[in-house]
Design a protein around this motif. Structure first.
Motif, PDB file in Angstrom:
ATOM      1  N   UNK A   1     113.862  -1.158 -10.676  1.00  0.00           N
ATOM      2  CA  UNK A   1     112.793  -1.955 -11.398  1.00  0.00           C
ATOM      3  C   UNK A   1     111.736  -1.626 -10.902  1.00  0.00           C
TER       4      UNK A   1
ATOM      5  N   UNK B   1     108.270   0.155 -12.661  1.00  0.00           N
ATOM      6  CA  UNK B   1     107.043  -0.394 -12.812  1.00  0.00           C
ATOM      7  C   UNK B   1     105.977   0.500 -12.216  1.00  0.00           C
TER       8      UNK B   1
ATOM      9  N   UNK C   1     102.057  -9.816 -11.899  1.00  0.00           N
ATOM     10  CA  UNK C   1     103.305 -10.463 -11.685  1.00  0.00           C
ATOM     11  C   UNK C   1     104.331 -10.884 -12.700  1.00  0.00           C
ATOM     12  N   UNK C   2     103.295 -11.643 -13.593  1.00  0.00           N
ATOM     13  CA  UNK C   2     104.355 -12.118 -14.837  1.00  0.00           C
ATOM     14  C   UNK C   2     105.037 -10.977 -15.555  1.00  0.00           C
TER      15      UNK C   2
ATOM     16  N   UNK D   1     105.604  -7.880 -14.573  1.00  0.00           N
ATOM     17  CA  UNK D   1     106.477  -7.091 -13.814  1.00  0.00           C
ATOM     18  C   UNK D   1     107.999  -7.952 -13.992  1.00  0.00           C
ATOM     19  N   UNK D   2     107.968  -9.124 -13.837  1.00  0.00           N
ATOM     20  CA  UNK D   2     109.242  -9.914 -13.751  1.00  0.00           C
ATOM     21  C   UNK D   2     109.873 -10.056 -15.318  1.00  0.00           C
ATOM     22  N   UNK D   3     108.643  -9.941 -16.383  1.00  0.00           N
ATOM     23  CA  UNK D   3     109.130 -10.174 -17.600  1.00  0.00           C
ATOM     24  C   UNK D   3     109.807  -8.774 -18.256  1.00  0.00           C
TER      25      UNK D   3
END
Lengths: 469, 96
Positions: free
Chosen positions: B54, B58, B71-72, B74-76
């Motif tokens: 992951x 990215x 951040x939001x 990256x995790x979505x």
């Protein structure tokens, strides 16, 4: 391992979105242990992931008095088969009722109400030593069938020392951010159950939104990670202020750079929480030393002091060394393994190490007894928390001609004499698959001739310098 | 002077470019061919999509489009389709 009569919540299983109390957990463990009940001490292969069924399977193996090997349920089928051939487990506990590949009808499904329990049809096998309770792999999934042999005393002693060192209490709630079969991941499970705290079992990765939603919604208080986990958290800017429940963070599984230790220590201190740097080995069940954050930033760079009940000495060629001198770290304590095993017949061996472990790690102690790890005596590298034996890795590549591997920071550089540039990426991808690590962690390079020292051995110091260029 | 045909051609080129660049980013992160169906990849359904992969993905996406993901995001970023949506927020066009 835990208080069987408590109505407190023990485990939340993300897979089924359900809480289980300690009483329910105990009932299920007894039920599965009943299925595993046979007169002769048996070997159980437990293919694990972080869920309730696997937890029950693991605890039932202990309850039944057998010896259980914890294995990654994601292990390649061919490796599973070769391990089964080599160790002939009497039982296999698996989350799936589908027949395990390559077992040729040798196993019969006994129960599938909880974890699926398979029993070997053939007659009892070689004797297993009375003290043996657990087998853990030393090197993740490198395909080496070598296990660390641990007793129930090892497990309990180490869990108690960790509970003591981290002051884990019943109000704590840990999320499983590491694999079940990994000694560090398992230590989180053991310590929280032993204390009557709670556990949230999930297989989600740190980079998924679901993981962080779980931390927030279930108010998890404790997080554990290897250096790579903290590098990811650093990149993500986590944990931010929207995770107020998170009070304890622990780090082990390799060395995290001082800058990040300092940063996470300050971040946690500012929110009233704690960040622990720790050191250990599977050979010592899990933990050897813990650095209490009250010693930061003064002892930045140290892995702390030995856990309660343990002692660390530093040995040179001619015996123990004085503070400040670098030598091999020798650990003594009740959590030191019985020994290794590489096949079924070795499971009959008793306590070979007698409580003293030559770790193969190089380090020093300061005058206050804090340990500083500086490297490895043997040729090992750590990638994403997985320990790889470089000699074994080179042996895996011998069909491609002479090669030499050196570990630098969080990757491996592999120099190959025999390979063409075009064959490199194929070779890299194949090895990455075999080791279950990301291909970017392997850096293959062609070299006309591996450099040799005067004694004819490969000059790894020179290769390391070359690798860093 | 641009004819309408030129314009259409250019627009199509941008579409293909972004799509292709994203495909190559996925291919590089997962060590597969860009034409092996990376458009169907979904986190959780694909064993090789762990946290290491992951973060490499990215980094590949960030360098391919010269952007820095929050951040939001990256995790979505949990599938190829979701990646398109996210990258589009940073001003990259996938539309004609």
């Amino acid at each position: 391992m835990f208080d069987h009569t408590s109505r407190a919540n023990a485990v939340y299983d993300v897979a089924s979105a359900k809480w289980h109390t300690y009483t329910e957990l105990a009932e299920e463990v007894y039920r599965v242990a009943e299925t595993l009940h046979v007169p002769a001490k048996s070997l159980v292969f437990c293919f694990c992931r972080n869920d309730y069924q696997c937890l029950c399977g693991y605890l039932a193996g202990l309850e039944a008095g057998h010896a259980s090997a914890l294995l990654d349920d994601g292990t390649a089928a061919s490796f599973q088969t070769s391990l089964i051939d080599l160790y002939r487990p009497n039982f296999i506990v698996h989350s799936s009722a589908a027949e395990i590949q390559g077992t040729n009808g040798e196993y019969q499904l006994m129960d599938k109400r909880g974890p699926c329990v398979w029993r070997r049809k053939s007659a009892p096998d070689t004797v297993i030593h009375n003290s043996l309770a657990l087998l853990l792999s030393t090197s993740g999934s490198t395909g080496t069938p070598k296990f660390v042999r641990l007793s129930l005393d090892n497990l309990l002693a180490n869990a108690r020392s960790i509970v003591d060192g981290l002051s884990i209490h019943p109000g704590d709630r840990a999320i499983t951010s590491l694999p079940f079969h990994y000694s560090y991941g398992l230590s989180i499970i053991n310590t929280h159950l032993l204390t009557g705290a709670s556990l949230v079992l999930t297989n989600e990765g740190l980079t998924s939104r679901a993981f962080w939603n779980t931390v927030r919604d279930l108010e998890c208080s404790s997080f554990a990670g290897v250096p790579y986990s903290y590098q990811i958290l650093h990149r993500l800017g986590l944990p931010g202020s929207d995770f107020p429940s998170l009070r304890t963070m622990t780090q082990a599984g390799g060395r995290l750079e001082n800058g990040l230790v300092d940063q996470f220590f300050r971040n946690m201190a500012a929110r009233g929480g704690r960040f622990f740097v720790m050191y250990g080995q599977t050979e010592a069940t899990a933990r050897i030393a813990i650095l209490d954050p009250k010693w930061l930033p003064e002892k930045l760079g140290s892995a702390g002091r030995p856990i309660s009940g343990g002692a660390i000495r530093i040995h040179g060629d001619s015996g123990p060394l004085a503070p400040g001198a670098v030598g091999e770290l020798v650990y003594s304590g009740p959590n030191v393994m019985l020994g290794y095993a590489v096949n079924r017949s070795e499971l009959s061996a008793g306590d070979d190490l007698k409580g003293t472990l030559h770790t193969g790690d190089l380090g020093s102690l300061d005058r206050d007894g804090f340990v500083y790890i500086s490297g490895r005596l043997n040729r090992y590298a750590k990638l994403s928390g997985i320990r790889l034996n470089l000699d074994e890795l080179e042996a895996m590549l011998k069909d491609h001609g002479p090669s030499a591997a050196v570990g630098i920071e969080d990757k491996l550089v592999i120099f190959c004499e025999g390979l063409q540039e075009t064959a490199l990426s194929h070779c890299r991808d194949e090895l990455a698959r075999r080791l279950s690590i990301h291909h970017r962690l392997l850096d293959f390079r062609v070299i006309p001739k591996l450099p040799l020292k005067a004694n004819g051995k490969i000059d790894y110091t020179l290769l390391e310098q070359t690798a860093r260029c | 002077m641009n004819t309408e045909e030129d314009f259409v051609h250019k627009a199509t080129a941008t579409v293909t470019d972004s799509q292709e660049r994203l495909k190559h980013a996925f291919a590089a992160a997962f060590a597969v061919s860009p034409d092996s169906g990376v458009e169907q990849m979904v986190y959780g359904e694909c064993a090789s999509w762990d946290s290491t992969a992951h973060m490499v993905l990215i980094a590949e996406i960030e360098s391919a489009f010269d952007i820095m993901l929050a951040t939001e995001d990256v995790i979505d970023l949990s599938s190829f389709e979701k990646a398109k949506e996210i990258v589009a927020k940073y001003g990259v066009s996938f539309e004609g």
